[in-house]
Design a protein around this motif. Structure first.
Motif, PDB file in Angstrom:
ATOM      1  N   ILE A  28     -37.407 -20.555  19.364  1.00 32.94           N
ATOM      2  CA  ILE A  28     -37.715 -20.661  18.226  1.00 32.94           C
ATOM      3  C   ILE A  28     -39.053 -20.720  18.055  1.00 32.94           C
ATOM      4  O   ILE A  28     -38.826 -20.254  17.044  1.00 32.94           O
ATOM      5  N   LEU A  31     -40.741 -17.761  18.041  1.00 34.54           N
ATOM      6  CA  LEU A  31     -40.353 -16.474  16.375  1.00 34.54           C
ATOM      7  C   LEU A  31     -40.537 -17.390  14.764  1.00 34.54           C
ATOM      8  O   LEU A  31     -42.037 -16.783  14.231  1.00 34.54           O
ATOM      9  N   ILE A  37     -39.053 -16.593  11.755  1.00 34.06           N
ATOM     10  CA  ILE A  37     -38.000 -17.832  11.558  1.00 34.06           C
ATOM     11  C   ILE A  37     -38.753 -18.295  10.383  1.00 34.06           C
ATOM     12  O   ILE A  37     -40.110 -19.036  11.033  1.00 34.06           O
ATOM     13  N   TRP A  46     -30.253 -17.455  12.813  1.00 35.33           N
ATOM     14  CA  TRP A  46     -31.152 -16.879  13.685  1.00 35.33           C
ATOM     15  C   TRP A  46     -29.174 -18.256  15.344  1.00 35.33           C
ATOM     16  O   TRP A  46     -28.798 -17.386  16.027  1.00 35.33           O
ATOM     17  N   GLN A  49     -26.337 -16.382  14.782  1.00 31.02           N
ATOM     18  CA  GLN A  49     -25.876 -15.381  16.100  1.00 31.02           C
ATOM     19  C   GLN A  49     -26.135 -15.468  17.490  1.00 31.02           C
ATOM     20  O   GLN A  49     -25.161 -14.734  17.815  1.00 31.02           O
ATOM     21  N   GLU A  50     -26.858 -16.522  17.725  1.00 28.90           N
ATOM     22  CA  GLU A  50     -26.592 -16.661  19.053  1.00 28.90           C
ATOM     23  C   GLU A  50     -24.975 -17.363  19.419  1.00 28.90           C
ATOM     24  O   GLU A  50     -24.540 -17.375  20.502  1.00 28.90           O
TER      25      GLU A  50
END
Length: 225
Positions: A28, A31, A37, A46, A49-50
């Protein structure tokens, strides 16, 4: 689940558990640095989706197998799944974080629950965090298993939302809202994970892999992954 077992689960899934989870962002940070993000919605998307497709599903599924192996006294399976998960880790950072947290949790367990010593000897070092979590859940007789999976996923979610709150940054209220919004996805993921066969153990984690690899060479970092 009895009240006593609820307390064991809360302790195992607590952010205060001294395993170093607070020092990892699982990509993260990279990102956020890349601008992928930048707000509450991006962080929530995010993590959604993980939970649907990512490596956390694989980790939780292996944790389930470690829990069963302890219950069944199948020490060969415990060692096998630990090695399997180490081999499945996509990057050095992700593997190192899993090993460090697993080592810390096993050290804690050996002090709190010395009877797990034979299991620790079988798994050896390095021990993945999911394996150590499954051992703890079984040793502390936390039932049903679905609650252990929910605890594992909720702990993961809380740690990464906390990282996002620091990095983006977000207010604490926004972070708590993200966690609440993810509850249905945590429940769905836990339900599916419990039904996965060994042949179904896979993930679509290329986004996490790329973010993790980018983080390894990031100029400034607050987190270890």
């Amino acid at each position: 689940m009895t009240i006593e077992r609820v307390l064991y689960l809360l302790q195992l899934a607590s952010p205060a558990l001294p395993v170093g989870a607070y020092s990892y962002s699982e990509g993260i940070e990279a990102l956020v640095d890349a601008g992928m993000i930048s707000n509450e919605q991006g962080l929530q998307h995010w993590l959604e989706q993980e939970l649907r497709y990512g490596a956390i599903r694989l980790e939780a599924a292996v944790m389930v197998r470690a829990y069963h192996a302890v219950q069944n006294g199948d020490i060969e399976a415990l060692s096998y799944w630990n090695q399997w998960l180490s081999a499945a880790r996509e990057t050095e950072e992700l593997r190192s974080s899993s090993w460090q947290m697993g080592r810390s949790l096993m050290k804690l367990l050996l002090q709190l629950q010395p009877q797990v010593s034979p299991l620790a000897d079988v798994v050896g070092n390095p021990c993945n965090y999911a394996i150590a979590f499954g051992i703890a859940g079984a040793a502390w007789k936390i039932e049903p298993l679905s609650s252990v999976v929910l605890g594992y996923l909720h702990s993961w979610t809380t740690n990464l939302v906390t990282a996002g709150v620091k990095l983006i940054p977000l207010g604490q209220t926004a972070g708590q809202q993200v966690i609440l919004n993810l509850f249905p996805h945590i429940i769905d993921a836990a339900t599916e994970i419990l039904t996965l066969s060994d042949d179904d153990l896979c993930s679509c984690g290329w986004g996490l892999s790329l973010a993790s690899m980018a983080h390894e060479t990031q100029y400034t970092r607050l987190f270890r992954s």
